[in-house]
Design a protein around this motif. Structure first.
Motif, PDB file in Angstrom:
ATOM      1  N   VAL A 299       0.853  -1.185   0.000  1.00 59.58           N
ATOM      2  CA  VAL A 299       0.000   0.000   0.000  1.00 59.58           C
ATOM      3  C   VAL A 299       0.890   1.237   0.000  1.00 59.58           C
ATOM      4  CG1 VAL A 299      -1.761   1.295   1.250  1.00 59.58           C
ATOM      5  CG2 VAL A 299      -1.842  -1.203   1.205  1.00 59.58           C
ATOM      6  N   GLU A 301       0.900   5.466  -0.064  1.00 52.93           N
ATOM      7  CA  GLU A 301       0.142   6.701   0.097  1.00 52.93           C
ATOM      8  C   GLU A 301       0.547   7.700  -0.980  1.00 52.93           C
ATOM      9  OE1 GLU A 301       0.381   8.310   3.980  1.00 52.93           O
ATOM     10  OE2 GLU A 301      -0.426   6.520   4.964  1.00 52.93           O
ATOM     11  N   GLU A 421     -12.250   2.822   7.647  1.00 47.28           N
ATOM     12  CA  GLU A 421     -10.889   2.877   8.162  1.00 47.28           C
ATOM     13  C   GLU A 421     -10.903   2.423   9.619  1.00 47.28           C
ATOM     14  OE1 GLU A 421      -8.045   6.444   9.258  1.00 47.28           O
ATOM     15  OE2 GLU A 421      -8.134   6.198   7.072  1.00 47.28           O
ATOM     16  N   ASN A 423      -8.217   1.512  12.692  1.00 51.41           N
ATOM     17  CA  ASN A 423      -6.826   1.524  13.175  1.00 51.41           C
ATOM     18  C   ASN A 423      -5.836   1.779  12.047  1.00 51.41           C
ATOM     19  OD1 ASN A 423      -7.701   0.881  15.814  1.00 51.41           O
ATOM     20  ND2 ASN A 423      -7.712  -1.307  15.329  1.00 51.41           N
ATOM     21  N   ARG A 425      -6.140   1.197   8.915  1.00 50.62           N
ATOM     22  CA  ARG A 425      -6.290   0.298   7.764  1.00 50.62           C
ATOM     23  C   ARG A 425      -7.706   0.400   7.226  1.00 50.62           C
ATOM     24  NH1 ARG A 425      -3.181  -4.435   7.439  1.00 50.62           N
ATOM     25  NH2 ARG A 425      -5.104  -5.575   6.968  1.00 50.62           N
ATOM     26  N   GLU A 427     -10.701  -1.395   5.786  1.00 52.79           N
ATOM     27  CA  GLU A 427     -11.202  -2.762   5.762  1.00 52.79           C
ATOM     28  C   GLU A 427     -12.616  -2.789   5.191  1.00 52.79           C
ATOM     29  OE1 GLU A 427     -10.994  -4.221   9.724  1.00 52.79           O
ATOM     30  OE2 GLU A 427      -8.786  -4.117   9.835  1.00 52.79           O
TER      31      GLU A 427
END
Length: 465
Positions: A299, A301, A421, A423, A425, A427
């Motif tokens: 991943v 950014e 989102e 923590n 991450r 999901e």
């Protein structure tokens, strides 16, 4: 009276204020009067076993109106007798309520020249899809005066998306109204959750004829795919809506605001543009690489698009008034036919095949699982065992803004895939076990040879509209 299959009654029931929200008393049978003016359903409470009756009648402009929805103190035979009496009694269409505008027929063109895609609905192979679109149009609580001419001409996909959204919401039992000029919909569940929803489509810089257009492949360059023209088109489309400041309207203030987005910016772009939207909303891209026989997911950014526009809509506090974005890659003409055909509607002389890729939930998987299914087959319908046919909400995703001032609970729109989102991450939580990443629909004559999946995946096929 004529008995109708449950999926066909479900389409009629989308005209009810809460659609398929029957709660603990779902329908166990439904019938139409011989003239098609009246409809009735028998319900049964899953706890007490008591029966109930739902009755509807068409208005003079064909809109279905709820007459009654009641529990019976008598048994099943008495309830069925009441239904039989209701449907066999000669009736006339209901008059328009005082002050109500008569709804224009969707099939009446007048002097307007139809778009090619709207005209395609008159093809015998799409007659079921045309019927379904008309049912959804008639079910809209309060379509504006331009709805019919827009749908018939250059704004077909905008109106198709509105009709599809209504079906998505009412299929899940939401109370759907259109009380204001904007946003387009107010939705509410039985738990008291609510939101305002504005429908928007990502359109091309220059108009093109959608019907039969050659597919535009996804960009080969990874950065262009995640942060290039598609992401820029989404950014402009969403920003245009944000600039309208819906959150400052008295009826919206203090309540969740959702933008519902469908993509038509390039031929077949909806087959691959989802990645661009996710990257733009959350500010990252996903890169897959092979290492020692395993797929590694990285991943990355990114704070800006290739154009220089800021990336990561949901990372900017100034956008906290936007609660979520709804997206689907299945707002198509083919969807209009697939839903009723998968529910048992017969289309003599034609066969609908759907092929594409299922989402692979295996750890580290970066590609989908290819599939080819006959839409009328039981194997296809059982992809969604909750219904037994393709639901309107299949392939619908809700991307939640982690900074939202007024978050949207999953319970408001339960039968979709939710992205949040957690923590740090992002999901996802899916309602349906099977998710379709991308697909096309092939319409064949009933006696035509069915191609293999390999042939379909390697051939250049007309795009799904």
């Amino acid at each position: 009276m004529k008995e109708i299959a449950a999926p066909m009654f479900d389409l009629i029931a989308l005209s009810l204020p809460r659609g398929l929200g029957f709660g603990d008393s779902p329908p166990v049978g439904a019938w139409l009067s011989e003239d098609g003016i009246s409809c009735a359903a028998l319900t049964r409470n899953i706890h007490s076993g008591s029966f109930g009756i739902v009755t509807l009648r068409r208005r003079v402009d064909s809109v279905w109106v709820l007459l009654s929805h009641s529990e019976c103190t008598t048994g099943e035979s008495e309830a069925r007798a009441s239904i039989s009496h209701f449907l066999s009694t000669q009736a006339h269409p209901l008059p328009l309520p005082s002050g109500e505008r008569r709804r224009a027929p969707l099939s009446r063109m007048g002097k307007r020249t139809p778009s090619v895609v709207f005209k395609s609905l008159f093809d015998p192979s799409r007659r079921i899809g045309a019927w379904a679109l008309n049912q959804l149009y008639l079910a809209l609580p309060s379509p504006d005066r331009n709805w019919v001419p827009d749908c018939q001409t250059e704004n077909f996909h905008t109106r198709l998306w509105e009709a599809h959204l209504l079906a998505i919401f009412r299929e899940q039992g939401l109370f759907v109204t259109q009380p204001k000029e904007s946003p387009d919909f107010h939705i509410e569940n039985r738990l008291g959750g609510e939101a305002w929803v504005e429908a928007v489509t990502a359109n091309p810089e220059e108009r093109y004829e959608h019907f039969g257009a050659s597919p535009v492949p996804p960009p080969a360059d990874r950065h262009e795919r995640f942060f290039g023209a598609a992401a820029e088109r989404f950014a402009r489309t969403i920003q245009n809506k944000l600039d309208k400041r819906y959150e400052s309207l008295p009826h919206v203030e203090g309540k969740p605001l959702i933008l519902a987005l469908a993509d038509f910016h390039a031929p077949s772009s909806m087959l691959w543009s989802r990645e661009s939207l996710i990257s733009y909303l959350y500010g990252f891209s996903v890169h897959s690489s092979a290492h020692r026989g395993m797929q590694l997911i990285t991943v990355e950014e990114e704070t800006s698009l290739l154009s220089g526009r800021p990336n990561g809509l949901f990372t900017l506090r100034e956008n906290a008034h936007l609660s979520a974005v709804i997206f689907t890659n299945a707002c198509t003409v083919s969807k209009l036919s697939r839903v009723p055909i998968s529910g048992g509607a017969h289309l003599d002389g034609y066969r609908y095949l759907r092929f594409g890729e299922f989402f692979d939930r295996s750890p580290g998987a970066s590609r989908g699982i290819p599939f080819l299914l006959d839409v009328a087959s039981s194997d296809y319908g059982q992809l969604w065992p909750q219904y037994g046919y393709e639901p309107w909400s299949a392939e619908v995703e809700v991307f939640h803004n982690p900074m939202a001032l007024h978050p949207v609970p999953n319970e408001l729109i339960p039968e979709v895939t939710h992205w949040r989102e957690v923590n740090g991450r992002v999901e996802c939580e899916s309602f349906y076990e099977v998710s379709i990443l991308r697909s096309r629909t092939l319409v064949l004559s009933a006696n035509a040879k069915v191609p293999s999946l390999d042939e379909l995946l390697t051939a250049t096929s007309p795009p799904e509209l």
